[in-house]
Design a protein around this motif. Structure first.
Motif, short mmCIF file in Angstrom:
data_model
loop_
_atom_site.label_atom_id
_atom_site.label_comp_id
_atom_site.label_asym_id
_atom_site.label_seq_id
_atom_site.Cartn_x
_atom_site.Cartn_y
_atom_site.Cartn_z
N ALA A 41 11.10 -2.35 -24.68
CA ALA A 41 11.20 -1.17 -25.38
C ALA A 41 10.33 -1.05 -26.82
O ALA A 41 9.91 0.07 -27.04
N VAL A 42 9.70 -2.11 -27.16
CA VAL A 42 8.57 -1.92 -27.93
C VAL A 42 7.42 -1.04 -27.56
O VAL A 42 6.77 -0.37 -28.37
N ILE A 43 6.92 -1.59 -26.38
CA ILE A 43 5.89 -0.62 -25.91
C ILE A 43 6.06 0.60 -25.68
O ILE A 43 5.40 1.55 -25.98
N LYS A 44 7.31 1.20 -25.21
CA LYS A 44 7.61 2.65 -24.82
C LYS A 44 7.90 3.28 -26.37
O LYS A 44 7.74 4.19 -26.50
N MET A 45 8.45 2.58 -27.29
CA MET A 45 8.70 2.98 -28.53
C MET A 45 7.46 3.47 -29.18
O MET A 45 7.18 4.57 -29.93
N THR A 46 6.60 2.32 -29.36
CA THR A 46 5.12 2.46 -30.19
C THR A 46 4.29 3.55 -29.19
O THR A 46 3.74 4.41 -30.00
N ASN A 47 4.39 3.73 -28.17
CA ASN A 47 3.44 4.41 -27.25
C ASN A 47 4.10 6.16 -27.33
O ASN A 47 3.28 7.08 -27.48
N ASN A 48 5.52 6.21 -27.24
CA ASN A 48 6.15 7.62 -27.36
C ASN A 48 6.49 8.47 -28.57
O ASN A 48 6.78 9.33 -28.83
N LEU A 49 6.65 7.19 -29.37
CA LEU A 49 7.43 7.70 -30.91
C LEU A 49 8.49 8.65 -30.59
O LEU A 49 8.33 9.92 -31.11
N PRO A 50 9.60 8.13 -30.15
CA PRO A 50 10.79 9.23 -29.92
C PRO A 50 11.42 9.63 -31.01
O PRO A 50 10.96 9.18 -32.20
N ASP A 51 12.05 10.75 -30.89
CA ASP A 51 12.80 11.29 -32.00
C ASP A 51 14.26 10.38 -32.44
O ASP A 51 14.56 10.67 -33.43
N LEU A 52 14.36 9.68 -31.31
CA LEU A 52 15.74 8.99 -31.53
C LEU A 52 15.74 7.96 -30.48
O LEU A 52 15.23 8.11 -29.43
N ILE A 53 16.33 6.68 -30.91
CA ILE A 53 16.44 5.55 -30.02
C ILE A 53 17.72 5.18 -30.03
O ILE A 53 18.67 5.30 -31.03
N VAL A 54 18.23 5.25 -28.69
CA VAL A 54 19.90 4.78 -28.36
C VAL A 54 19.69 3.15 -27.98
O VAL A 54 19.11 3.09 -26.76
N LEU A 55 20.15 2.34 -28.52
CA LEU A 55 20.22 0.89 -28.14
C LEU A 55 21.63 0.49 -27.83
O LEU A 55 22.49 0.58 -28.40
N ASP A 56 21.78 0.12 -26.51
CA ASP A 56 23.05 -0.48 -25.98
C ASP A 56 22.87 -1.96 -25.98
O ASP A 56 22.33 -2.45 -25.26
N ILE A 57 23.82 -2.78 -26.60
CA ILE A 57 24.21 -4.11 -26.93
C ILE A 57 25.02 -4.69 -25.91
O ILE A 57 26.34 -4.08 -26.18
N ALA A 58 24.68 -5.71 -25.11
CA ALA A 58 25.51 -6.03 -24.07
C ALA A 58 26.54 -7.28 -24.71
O ALA A 58 27.80 -7.22 -24.70
N ASP A 59 25.77 -8.24 -25.46
CA ASP A 59 26.71 -9.34 -25.84
C ASP A 59 26.56 -9.44 -27.61
O ASP A 59 27.61 -9.43 -28.03
N SER A 60 25.32 -9.72 -27.84
CA SER A 60 25.07 -9.87 -29.37
C SER A 60 23.81 -9.08 -29.76
O SER A 60 23.09 -9.05 -29.18
#
Length: 431
Positions: A41-60
């Motif tokens: 996630a860090v690599i793709k966030m840093t390289n792509n700089l998306p307009d929005l991030i959707v994060l799905d948390i399974a447990d905590s």
């Protein structure tokens, strides 16, 4: 020059959620990238700089704390807005996520329409949404999947159904499920053909569902002719009564009655089909936002005894045998005594001599209608709280019921837990 589309990075989503979200975003010309784990996630966030991030948390949410800290510490990513879906957390904890750029936290299972409304605001994009009123529920018992649809055919819910079915089969390891599609509330015409085709295409998309194992319960002539004349649905059978469906799909002994089958096979669900990332019931159906009670949660508490120490009594007035048994079983789980009535005349006779803690009443019954019953109860001076539980969603009928003394009006079909919760709210003075 073609304008570049927006880009969304989806992190750690379940397959069902990821695929459904990708399909919906792609329809709106929004690019989608997916990532698994905080390093990816860090690599793709840093390289792509998306307009929005959707994060799905399974447990905590603590599992992704390292990712959140890296996002906040990088000047190029700190301002990227985020939407998180995850388990229930304290409001203070959710508010504290704002420092990481979290614009919205959705408690699972999220409501699809609210979720995309939030995405649309952030991306300044208007999502095309079908707002047709529709109740779509999935129930599972052993290897039988029950799909109930009422009020109308909503394309958004039908699109979601495909993924919910696959998720349900994966979770319960179903290789060859039997499917009953219950459309008894619908009266369709040729204008509904495209939506009806979408419904059965999505049901039959998963190869684990064999056409010969799909039965459709419907009284509608158009539905029967549409399915029987469609070459893609060869083997799907349309029947007009529950007995035929059960005899064709449920193995029973010669002494087993239909009511026993209803009780054992349908009402006693062995698995909840509502678990997962996304709700089949939307905010527009219930008016409750994410994190609030909406009928899919288990009702809390129980009905207390009255002042005399006797168990609270519930009168169920409905000419439908399935509804009577379903509600009776549900109320018995919270220690209420139930008395069922098949007609208004029978009930009114009993109401003259017996006092009920709560009345659950259908409007459309042979002979004396629910409206007549409400008027008679007013004349008798009976003050028992009343829940009207009926199939019509017409505004004037709802207003008429409430004006005649009903505490609330609930449109069929609903899960028993939802009815129980409303009863608790009424008896505890919340309605």
């Amino acid at each position: 020059m073609t304008q570049l589309s927006k880009q969304v990075l989806i992190i750690d989503a379940t397959p069902m959620f990821r695929e459904f979200l990708t399909e919906k975003l792609s329809e709106e010309n929004i690019a989608v990238e997916t990532a698994r784990g905080h390093r990816d996630a860090v690599i793709k966030m840093t390289n792509n700089l998306p307009d929005l991030i959707v994060l799905d948390i399974a447990d905590s949410i603590d599992d992704m704390q390292d990712f959140l800290e890296k996002k906040a510490s990088n000047p190029n990513t700190v301002r990227i807005p985020m939407i998180i879906s995850g388990p229930n957390i304290e409001k203070e904890r959710a508010a504290a996520l704002g420092r990481y750029g979290v614009a919205k936290y959705f408690t699972k299972p999220i409501k699809f329409d609210l979720f995309f409304e939030s995405i649309g605001r952030i991306l300044r994009a208007a999502f095309t949404m079908d707002i047709t009123p529709c109740v779509l529920e999935i129930h599972l018992n052993k290897n039988i999947i029950f799909i109930e649809i009422a009020q109308g055919l909503n394309r958004e819910k039908i699109a979601l159904l495909k993924y919910k079915l696959s998720e349900l089969m994966d979770k319960n390891r179903l290789d060859a499920p039997k499917v009953i599609v219950m459309l008894t509330d619908l009266s369709l015409s040729f204008v509904d053909g495209a939506n009806l085709e979408l419904l059965f295409d999505n049901i039959l998309t998963d190869k684990r569902i064999d056409r010969k194992n799909v039965k459709v319960l419907s009284l509608d002539d158009f539905t029967r002719e549409f399915i029987s004349g469609h070459t893609e649905y060869f083997g799907v059978e349309v029947v007009t009564n529950l007995n035929t469906v059960l005899n064709s799909l449920v193995e029973t002994g010669s002494e087993t009655s239909v009511q026993d089958i209803i009780s054992d096979q349908i009402l006693s669900s062995t698995s909840s089909a509502d678990d997962g990332s996304v709700e089949m019931r939307f905010y527009s159906d219930t008016g409750t936002a994410d994190g609030e009670f909406d009928g899919s949660e288990e009702p809390e508490g129980k009905l207390d005894d009255d002042a005399s120490g006797k168990p609270l009594s519930v009168a169920i007035v409905d000419d439908d045998a399935v509804v009577r048994q379903l509600l009776s079983l549900a109320f018995k789980t919270i220690n209420a005594e139930c008395e069922v009535f098949t007609s208004g005349t029978e009930f009114l006779q009993a109401a003259k001599t017996r006092k009920f803690s709560l009345i659950v009443l259908d409007i459309f019954m042979p002979g004396i209608s629910g409206f007549d019953i409400l008027k008679n109860l007013q004349q008798f001076g009976i003050k028992s709280p009343i829940i009207v539980y009926s199939q019509s969603a017409q505004r004037d009928l709802i207003l008429q019921s409430l004006s005649l003394g009903a505490k609330t009006y609930i449109v069929k079909p609903q899960k028993p837990d939802f009815i129980i919760q409303k009863a608790l709210e009424i008896l505890n003075g919340k309605i």
